[in-house]
Design an enzyme around this catalytic site. Structure first.
Site, PDB file in Angstrom:
ATOM      1  CG  ASP A 101      -6.375   3.147  -8.858  1.00 50.19           C
ATOM      2  OD1 ASP A 101      -7.223   3.506  -8.480  1.00 50.19           O
ATOM      3  OD2 ASP A 101      -5.255   3.891  -9.059  1.00 50.19           O
ATOM      4  CB  SER A 153       3.749  -3.041  -4.838  1.00 52.09           C
ATOM      5  OG  SER A 153       3.305  -1.763  -4.347  1.00 52.09           O
ATOM      6  CB  THR A 209      -4.323  -1.475  -7.014  1.00 50.38           C
ATOM      7  OG1 THR A 209      -4.688  -0.168  -7.308  1.00 50.38           O
ATOM      8  CG2 THR A 209      -4.129  -2.616  -7.900  1.00 50.38           C
TER       9      THR A 209
HETATM   10  O1  F6P Z   1      -4.101   3.036  -5.044  1.00 48.36           O
HETATM   11  C1  F6P Z   1      -4.472   3.670  -6.127  1.00 48.36           C
HETATM   12  C2  F6P Z   1      -4.792   5.146  -5.657  1.00 48.36           C
HETATM   13  O2  F6P Z   1      -5.914   5.156  -4.635  1.00 48.36           O
HETATM   14  C3  F6P Z   1      -4.925   6.076  -6.883  1.00 48.36           C
HETATM   15  O3  F6P Z   1      -6.287   5.930  -7.525  1.00 48.36           O
HETATM   16  C4  F6P Z   1      -4.774   7.384  -6.397  1.00 48.36           C
HETATM   17  O4  F6P Z   1      -4.239   8.124  -7.270  1.00 48.36           O
HETATM   18  C5  F6P Z   1      -3.520   6.932  -5.568  1.00 48.36           C
HETATM   19  O5  F6P Z   1      -3.879   5.640  -5.084  1.00 48.36           O
HETATM   20  C6  F6P Z   1      -3.448   8.034  -4.261  1.00 48.36           C
HETATM   21  O6  F6P Z   1      -2.177   8.046  -3.444  1.00 48.36           O
HETATM   22  P1  F6P Z   1      -2.255   8.464  -1.988  1.00 48.36           P
HETATM   23  O7  F6P Z   1      -3.085   7.758  -0.991  1.00 48.36           O
HETATM   24  O8  F6P Z   1      -0.687   8.332  -1.621  1.00 48.36           O
HETATM   25  O9  F6P Z   1      -2.609   9.889  -2.011  1.00 48.36           O
END
Ligand code: F6P
Length: 324
Positions: free
Chosen positions: A132, A110, A130
């Site tokens: 992560d 983003s 995030t």
């Molecule tokens: O926001 C990060 C995250 O949660 C990652 O840990 C994960 O791989 C991804 O997003 C999952 O994305 P989505 O919700 O699009 O499946």
């Protein structure tokens, strides 16, 4: 009240949602209002910017949201923003809307979209949001603490049943490119082995660790796997096949992205939102709100996105010592 000439800013949330995004939106809106700046809330991230999904946000519109997970602005991953045409169109929309700045709450991708927009003259303020913690320029990203606590709560429950049945549990936590959630929950949850994408351990080493711990009298085992390593079910089957120990895999998945943000996430969101708007009023351009050496500060957007933090094995090494 400031004597700023800034009149109007936009705010959007983008990429995977994170607990605390709402608290960040609230902070941006209320700080802007305090400085007589109008705020345009843009829905569904860059998708909403490209397609004009907008509404003005006043102080009362952000009441009762700081305690809620998710994002009231919705979020999306925009394929169009990854094209030069999409970026140009988004920049044009910002200009037509006469936005003096755009606050982007989101992760790496983003903020990279924000950097592209900044090259078209749009003033971008980034707030790292995030679960992560995979933005290398900052020691903290909004949402991480809540996600870790949610995962830990699940691990505690899995430990109860794993212990009763004297089983091995393999728990997969989120983290596509970074093992921070895995390492934190691994240490706080008493895992014996943690597999992270930065430096994954091979499955025979996992088996060896389990057998060694059993030989020390452990009657159950906990292995944490980061999503980026994956294959948790296969690992569980392999462990059971080689050791004969009943093994179950649990993939925690998206439950880690929800929930009421912890105090730490609300605080980070509140301070970063406030700082972002303050910087705009002071004439700053293109910054990311960060935590450095434990202090809230900011860094140039491009410089921040180019930061590379080397993998730090400290937590992993502690986990290994405490596991035996
Ligand atoms: O926001 C990060 C995250 O949660 C990652 O840990 C994960 O791989 C991804 O997003 C999952 O994305 P989505 O919700 O699009 O499946």
């Amino acid at each position: 009240m400031s004597d700023t000439k800034i009149k109007k800013i936009g705010v959007l949330t983008s990429g995977g949602d994170a607990p605390g995004m709402n608290a960040a939106i609230r902070s941006v809106v209320r700080t802007a209002n305090d400085n007589d700046i109008k705020v345009v809330g843009i829905q569904r991230g860059f998708e909403g910017l490209l397609h004009g999904e907008l509404s003005e946000l006043g102080g009362r519109d952000v009441s009762n949201i700081m305690n809620r997970g998710g994002t009231i602005l919705y979020t999306a991953r925009s394929a169009e923003m990854r094209t030069p045409e999409g970026v140009e169109k988004a920049a044009q929309v910002c200009k037509v809307l006469q936005l003096d700045a755009l606050v982007i709450i989101g992760g790496n991708g983003s903020l990279a979209g924000g950097l592209d927009l900044s090259k078209h003259g749009i003033n971008i303020m980034g707030i790292p949001g995030t679960i992560d913690l995979d933005l290398d320029c900052t020691e903290y990203t909004v949402g991480f603490d809540t996600a870790v606590n949610t995962s830990l709560d699940a691990i505690n429950k899995i430990r109860d049943t794993s212990c009763s049945h004297e089983r091995c549990s393999v728990v997969e936590v989120m983290g596509r490119d970074a093992g921070h959630i895995a390492l934190w929950t691994g240490l706080a949850g008493g895992a014996e082995e943690v597999l992270v994408p930065e430096d994954p351990v091979n499955k025979d080493a996992v088996v060896e660790q389990i057998l060694e711990n059993r030989s020390h009298g452990k009657n159950h085992n906990l292995i944490v796997v980061a999503e980026g390593v994956g294959h948790s079910q296969e690992l569980a089957e392999y462990i059971e096949k080689i050791t004969g120990i009943q093994t179950r895999a649990t993939i925690l998945g998206h439950l880690q992205r929800g929930g009421s943000p912890t105090a730490k996430d609300r605080l980070a969101a509140g301070i970063m939102g406030y700082n972002a708007v303050k910087l705009i009023t002071e004439g700053a351009r293109n910054r990311i709100m960060i935590v450095k050496d434990g202090k809230f500060t900011d860094i140039d957007l491009e410089e921040g996105l180019n930061c590379k933090r080397a993998y730090d094995k400290t937590l992993y090494d502690i986990i290994k010592v405490l596991a035996i």
